[in-house]
Write an enzyme that holds these catalytic residues in place. Structure first.
Site, PDB file in Angstrom:
ATOM      1  N   SER A 243       2.890 -16.245  19.334  1.00  0.00           N
ATOM      2  CA  SER A 243       4.295 -15.942  19.021  1.00  0.00           C
ATOM      3  C   SER A 243       4.500 -14.432  19.147  1.00  0.00           C
ATOM      4  O   SER A 243       3.821 -13.671  18.468  1.00  0.00           O
ATOM      5  CB  SER A 243       4.615 -16.340  17.578  1.00  0.00           C
ATOM      6  OG  SER A 243       4.196 -17.646  17.335  1.00  0.00           O
TER       7      SER A 243
ATOM      8  N   ARG B  35       3.210 -13.495   7.528  1.00  0.00           N
ATOM      9  CA  ARG B  35       2.618 -12.717   8.642  1.00  0.00           C
ATOM     10  C   ARG B  35       2.379 -11.261   8.257  1.00  0.00           C
ATOM     11  O   ARG B  35       2.573 -10.346   9.072  1.00  0.00           O
ATOM     12  CB  ARG B  35       3.493 -12.775   9.891  1.00  0.00           C
ATOM     13  CG  ARG B  35       3.818 -14.150  10.390  1.00  0.00           C
ATOM     14  CD  ARG B  35       2.590 -14.895  10.936  1.00  0.00           C
ATOM     15  NE  ARG B  35       2.998 -16.139  11.549  1.00  0.00           N
ATOM     16  CZ  ARG B  35       2.948 -17.324  10.934  1.00  0.00           C
ATOM     17  NH1 ARG B  35       2.486 -17.429   9.707  1.00  0.00           N
ATOM     18  NH2 ARG B  35       3.336 -18.424  11.566  1.00  0.00           N
TER      19      ARG B  35
ATOM     20  N   GLU C 228       5.818  -9.973  16.104  1.00  0.00           N
ATOM     21  CA  GLU C 228       4.683 -10.343  15.268  1.00  0.00           C
ATOM     22  C   GLU C 228       3.436  -9.650  15.823  1.00  0.00           C
ATOM     23  O   GLU C 228       2.532  -9.291  15.075  1.00  0.00           O
ATOM     24  CB  GLU C 228       4.516 -11.867  15.308  1.00  0.00           C
ATOM     25  CG  GLU C 228       3.368 -12.359  14.473  1.00  0.00           C
ATOM     26  CD  GLU C 228       3.247 -13.886  14.464  1.00  0.00           C
ATOM     27  OE1 GLU C 228       4.277 -14.577  14.346  1.00  0.00           O
ATOM     28  OE2 GLU C 228       2.115 -14.380  14.575  1.00  0.00           O
TER      29      GLU C 228
HETATM   30  P1  NAP Z   1       8.187 -25.550  15.803  1.00  0.00           P
HETATM   31  O1  NAP Z   1       7.579 -26.817  15.290  1.00  0.00           O
HETATM   32  O2  NAP Z   1       8.993 -25.571  17.057  1.00  0.00           O
HETATM   33  O3  NAP Z   1       9.062 -24.919  14.649  1.00  0.00           O
HETATM   34  C1  NAP Z   1       9.761 -23.725  14.875  1.00  0.00           C
HETATM   35  C2  NAP Z   1       9.618 -22.855  13.638  1.00  0.00           C
HETATM   36  O4  NAP Z   1      10.168 -23.527  12.534  1.00  0.00           O
HETATM   37  C3  NAP Z   1       8.149 -22.599  13.345  1.00  0.00           C
HETATM   38  O5  NAP Z   1       7.862 -21.314  13.783  1.00  0.00           O
HETATM   39  C4  NAP Z   1       8.015 -22.822  11.856  1.00  0.00           C
HETATM   40  O6  NAP Z   1       7.847 -21.622  11.110  1.00  0.00           O
HETATM   41  C5  NAP Z   1       9.345 -23.382  11.412  1.00  0.00           C
HETATM   42  N1  NAP Z   1       9.080 -24.706  10.807  1.00  0.00           N
HETATM   43  C6  NAP Z   1       8.901 -25.889  11.427  1.00  0.00           C
HETATM   44  N2  NAP Z   1       8.745 -26.872  10.519  1.00  0.00           N
HETATM   45  C7  NAP Z   1       8.820 -26.291   9.305  1.00  0.00           C
HETATM   46  C8  NAP Z   1       8.707 -26.772   7.963  1.00  0.00           C
HETATM   47  N3  NAP Z   1       8.526 -28.078   7.704  1.00  0.00           N
HETATM   48  N4  NAP Z   1       8.817 -25.884   6.933  1.00  0.00           N
HETATM   49  C9  NAP Z   1       8.998 -24.585   7.178  1.00  0.00           C
HETATM   50  N5  NAP Z   1       9.090 -24.050   8.428  1.00  0.00           N
HETATM   51  C10 NAP Z   1       9.012 -24.900   9.480  1.00  0.00           C
HETATM   52  O7  NAP Z   1       7.017 -24.451  15.955  1.00  0.00           O
HETATM   53  P2  NAP Z   1       5.878 -24.334  17.060  1.00  0.00           P
HETATM   54  O8  NAP Z   1       6.167 -23.200  17.933  1.00  0.00           O
HETATM   55  O9  NAP Z   1       5.582 -25.678  17.670  1.00  0.00           O
HETATM   56  O10 NAP Z   1       4.664 -23.888  16.155  1.00  0.00           O
HETATM   57  C11 NAP Z   1       4.065 -24.796  15.261  1.00  0.00           C
HETATM   58  C12 NAP Z   1       3.283 -24.015  14.239  1.00  0.00           C
HETATM   59  O11 NAP Z   1       2.253 -23.224  14.865  1.00  0.00           O
HETATM   60  C13 NAP Z   1       4.152 -23.033  13.464  1.00  0.00           C
HETATM   61  O12 NAP Z   1       3.747 -23.038  12.135  1.00  0.00           O
HETATM   62  C14 NAP Z   1       3.854 -21.719  14.111  1.00  0.00           C
HETATM   63  O13 NAP Z   1       3.994 -20.627  13.227  1.00  0.00           O
HETATM   64  C15 NAP Z   1       2.411 -21.888  14.497  1.00  0.00           C
HETATM   65  N6  NAP Z   1       2.074 -20.958  15.552  1.00  0.00           N
HETATM   66  C16 NAP Z   1       1.523 -19.778  15.200  1.00  0.00           C
HETATM   67  C17 NAP Z   1       1.236 -18.873  16.185  1.00  0.00           C
HETATM   68  C18 NAP Z   1       0.668 -17.547  15.838  1.00  0.00           C
HETATM   69  O14 NAP Z   1       0.566 -16.723  16.722  1.00  0.00           O
HETATM   70  N7  NAP Z   1       0.342 -17.278  14.605  1.00  0.00           N
HETATM   71  C19 NAP Z   1       1.492 -19.139  17.524  1.00  0.00           C
HETATM   72  C20 NAP Z   1       2.076 -20.325  17.811  1.00  0.00           C
HETATM   73  C21 NAP Z   1       2.387 -21.247  16.824  1.00  0.00           C
HETATM   74  P3  NAP Z   1       6.439 -20.919  10.843  1.00  0.00           P
HETATM   75  O15 NAP Z   1       6.087 -20.235  12.101  1.00  0.00           O
HETATM   76  O16 NAP Z   1       6.780 -19.980   9.736  1.00  0.00           O
HETATM   77  O17 NAP Z   1       5.457 -21.969  10.451  1.00  0.00           O
END
Ligand code: NAP
Length: 367
Positions: A256, A188, A352
């Protein structure tokens, strides 16, 4: 006064002194009243008050696609080789789709205007049979803003595919092109967040994308599926996001709000003594990435409400505008959440989203 309410996805009613939509490089050559800030889709910002300056809104359009005959460039090889090696070190369910040989005989170079909506680009590319970005589906915002945060989702970061970023320096009028390496992409983050580079307006982003579909499905929710094409993977990502995340069209939010914290191994072990399951991801340096949303939940801050602001019930990492929220209410809940997490776990949460006050960008500690 310039109304910023339709330029921030939190949907806050805030104003700047001036605002200009930038549609071409020429629009940047006219004098700009200082201070100024640059916005894309406004999906990753929080205005904590009215801004006493000029807001430049990136609306530069255009998508130029060229197919190049030849093997995958090093940038793309690196991603898929890393995935394969991560996969071979990982225990647990087998990951599908990542074991393909690198036998691509062609790839794509795409030059995209900074004001193009990222999700529309992904859809257009898939329609044309160009894979690679599908895990980033439905992330709000523009292509020009994407490298600044090195936006990422479901194991894919935009920096993986960026060959270079074209910029216009609002201070000097110079055009500078940053190679992938010069962009210093990290979690990020990128060079474009450094103070020295805040006068750079990203005019175009140059992407390299593969010719063949190599699904990246390390994340839960993607693992147990068979994706026949990029459209199927995109549809799945969209469904997952819609299940968990509020659509900013209907509920004001900036995705996020906090970054996931990286903590030392001992901190992770201490947490494991208290909880049966701690979502955590070991890094190459031995530290662990924790899920900020999980920490917020365990600090009893999921689904809370303060006035017109709350944290989202399905994903506590998202702060939402429940109606006519005021900027100070968003700040108050964000501070409350971070204080609760700090007092329960001793872990600092860092936003973020980028924070803008009266005179420009502010640090979290200044608010
Ligand atoms: P989630 O599946 O509940 O997982 C929680 C966190 O664990 C995520 O933020 C993700 O980190 C990390 N994670 C999960 N599986 C992983 C793996 N196999 N290896 C490494 N890290 C892992 O997350 P969620 O809220 O439903 O979001 C799903 C994805 O969408 C995530 O990648 C999240 O970053 C992304 N997202 C991005 C934004 C944004 O504003 N950029 C907003 C919402 C969701 P990471 O965040 O580092 O991937």
């Amino acid at each position: 006064m310039f109304d910023l309410s339709k330029y921030n996805t939190f949907n806050l009613t805030v104003y700047s002194q001036c605002g200009r939509e930038i549609k071409s490089l020429n629009d940047l050559k006219a004098p700009i009243q200082k201070p100024y800030i640059i916005l894309g889709g406004g999906s990753d910002v929080l205005f904590t008050e009215d801004f006493e300056g000029t807001v430049l809104i990136n609306r530069i359009q255009g998508v130029e696609i060229s197919k190049v005959e030849g093997p995958l460039p090093a940038l793309l090889q690196k991603i898929y080789q890393k995935e394969q090696s991560d996969h071979s070190h990982q225990s647990g369910p087998s990951l599908k789709g990542n074991t393909k040989e690198f036998n691509d005989k062609a790839f794509y170079k795409i030059r995209v205007g900074g004001g193009v909506i990222l999700d529309e680009l992904i859809d257009e590319l898939i329609e044309k049979g160009i894979p690679g970005l599908e895990n980033l589906s439905l992330i709000p915002g523009t292509v020009g803003a994407a490298p600044i945060q090195n936006i990422g989702a479901y194991g894919v970061e935009i920096g993986d595919f960026i060959e270079s970023v074209e910029t216009f320096d609002l201070e000097t009028g110079a055009i500078r092109i940053f190679s992938n390496e010069e962009c210093k992409f990290a979690y990020r983050s990128s060079v474009f967040k450094e103070d020295l580079y805040k006068s750079l307006f990203i005019t175009h982003v140059n992407l390299v994308l593969p010719n063949e579909f190599k699904p990246r499905q390390n994340y839960a929710g993607l693992q147990s599926h068979e994706f026949k094409d990029p459209r199927a993977l995109r549809d799945r990502v969209i469904a997952l996001r819609n299940e968990k995340l509020p659509n900013p069209k209907y509920v004001g939010n900036a995705g996020s709000f906090f970054k996931n914290p990286y903590v030392p191994k001992q901190c992770f072990y201490d947490l494991k003594l208290q909880y049966d399951h701690v979502p955590a991801y070991e890094q190459d340096d031995g530290s662990y990435k924790l899920a900020a949303g999980w920490l917020i939940d365990k600090a009893n801050c999921r689904g809370i409400k303060h006035g017109q602001v709350g944290t989202w019930g399905q994903q506590a990492l998202v702060i939402v505008n429940l109606g006519k929220a005021k900027p100070h209410e968003v700040v108050a809940i964000a501070k409350y959440v971070s204080t609760e997490v700090k007092s329960k776990f001793g872990i600092d949460l860092i936003p973020e989203v980028r924070l803008y006050g009266k005179h420009g960008e502010k640090e979290w500690a200044q608010i």
